[in-house]
Design a protein around this motif. Structure first.
Motif, short mmCIF file in Angstrom:
data_model
loop_
_atom_site.label_atom_id
_atom_site.label_comp_id
_atom_site.label_asym_id
_atom_site.label_seq_id
_atom_site.Cartn_x
_atom_site.Cartn_y
_atom_site.Cartn_z
N PRO A 71 8.87 0.24 7.41
CA PRO A 71 8.94 0.14 5.94
C PRO A 71 7.57 0.39 5.28
N PRO A 72 7.56 0.82 4.03
CA PRO A 72 6.28 1.06 3.33
C PRO A 72 5.38 -0.18 3.27
N SER A 73 5.95 -1.38 3.41
CA SER A 73 5.12 -2.59 3.36
C SER A 73 4.11 -2.65 4.52
N VAL A 74 4.34 -1.88 5.57
CA VAL A 74 3.44 -1.87 6.74
C VAL A 74 2.19 -1.00 6.49
N GLU A 109 10.86 8.86 0.85
CA GLU A 109 10.21 9.36 -0.36
C GLU A 109 8.99 8.49 -0.73
N GLU A 110 9.14 7.18 -0.52
CA GLU A 110 8.05 6.25 -0.88
C GLU A 110 6.78 6.53 -0.05
N MET A 111 6.97 6.88 1.23
CA MET A 111 5.82 7.21 2.08
C MET A 111 5.11 8.46 1.53
N LEU A 112 5.89 9.43 1.10
CA LEU A 112 5.28 10.66 0.57
C LEU A 112 4.54 10.36 -0.74
N ARG A 113 5.09 9.45 -1.52
CA ARG A 113 4.42 9.07 -2.77
C ARG A 113 3.06 8.40 -2.47
N LEU A 155 3.88 14.87 11.24
CA LEU A 155 5.30 14.48 11.24
C LEU A 155 5.42 12.97 11.16
N GLY A 156 6.14 12.47 10.18
CA GLY A 156 6.21 11.02 9.98
C GLY A 156 4.86 10.52 9.49
N CYS A 157 4.42 11.09 8.38
CA CYS A 157 3.03 10.87 7.91
C CYS A 157 2.78 9.46 7.42
N GLY A 158 3.84 8.69 7.12
CA GLY A 158 3.64 7.33 6.62
C GLY A 158 2.80 7.34 5.35
N GLY A 159 1.76 6.51 5.33
CA GLY A 159 0.91 6.42 4.13
C GLY A 159 -0.19 7.45 4.09
N GLY A 160 -0.19 8.40 5.03
CA GLY A 160 -1.10 9.54 4.95
C GLY A 160 -2.49 9.33 5.53
N LEU A 161 -2.68 8.26 6.31
CA LEU A 161 -4.01 8.05 6.91
C LEU A 161 -4.48 9.30 7.65
N PHE A 162 -3.61 9.84 8.51
CA PHE A 162 -4.01 11.00 9.30
C PHE A 162 -3.84 12.31 8.51
N THR A 163 -2.92 12.32 7.55
CA THR A 163 -2.77 13.52 6.71
C THR A 163 -4.10 13.82 6.00
N VAL A 164 -4.70 12.79 5.44
CA VAL A 164 -5.95 12.98 4.70
C VAL A 164 -7.08 13.40 5.65
#
Ligand SMILES: C[S@@+](CC[C@H](N)C(=O)[O-])C[C@H]1O[C@@H](n2cnc3c(N)ncnc32)[C@H](O)[C@@H]1O
Length: 188
Positions: free
Chosen positions: A11-14, A74-78, A46-55
């Motif tokens: 969940p996004p809370s993590v 959608e919330e993770m992408l936001r 893939l499965g970027c979550g909150g984007g730590l590694f995307t950034v």
């Protein structure tokens, strides 16, 4: 629960933990991906979550590169968009919402793909890994990392076998705190 499924969707809370400075210290992106990612590359998180590694990947590929950040929530992408905007790298990131069984991307010419703490949440792992293999360039690499506390050694071996069946060859085993990981190349 279907046979292939081992867990639940995080969940996004993590995100507070996933994007924490402590994790950045323990799982330093440059140390983990530095060998595999170059300026100008196209990479997929893939499965970027909150984007730590995307950034981190966006910083590594630079302005001439591209990062496709994929998640089913959608919330993770936001959260990823907000984080990347704050860090000034959103200009090279494409956000993509996938479905549980379909990544929904083709012809992306990917140089490096990452699935960090994701595959144990995927209900159809064989299908997912085949779709990943199809996104890669012939000389690309794919890094799969799973958390030890969710994925036992024998479950990780099962995932490795499924990756092999999906056309991915073992390249380098990853040794990292709290994790099991492997880098794959596209099978010949
Ligand atoms: C534990 S989090 C890891 C997030 C990120 N990779 C990290 O290490 O910080 C797992 C992420 O995978 C996503 N996910 C789960 N199943 C997925 C699937 N079938 N396709 C794409 N993303 C998925 C979840 O929504 C969640 O954001």
């Amino acid at each position: 629960m279907p046979e292939e499924s081992m867990g639940h969707v995080c969940p996004p809370s993590v995100i507070k933990w996933l994007n924490s400075p402590l994790r950045r210290l323990l799982q330093n992106p440059r140390k983990i991906f530095g060998t595999y990612v170059n300026p100008g590359n196209t990479v997929i998180d893939l499965g970027c979550g909150g984007g730590l590694f995307t950034v981190a990947l966006a910083e590594m590929v630079g302005k001439s590169g591209r990062v496709i950040a994929v998640d089913l929530q959608e919330e993770m992408l936001r959260i990823t968009r907000n984080f990347a905007t704050k860090k000034g790298v959103m200009d090279r990131i494409t956000l993509h919402q996938c479905s549980e069984k379909d990544i929904g991307l083709t012809d992306q010419n990917v140089d490096f793909a990452l699935a960090f703490y994701v595959v144990h949440e995927v209900p159809d792992r064989k299908g997912f890994l085949s779709q990943v293999a199809a996104l890669l360039k012939p000389d690309a690499t794919f890094m799969l990392i799973e958390p030890k506390h969710h994925v036992k050694a024998e479950q990780f071996d099962q995932i490795l076998g499924e990756a092999k069946l999906a056309g991915l060859d073992y390249h380098t085993q990853i040794k990292m705190a709290m994790s099991r990981g492997m880098v794959f190349t596209v099978g010949s």
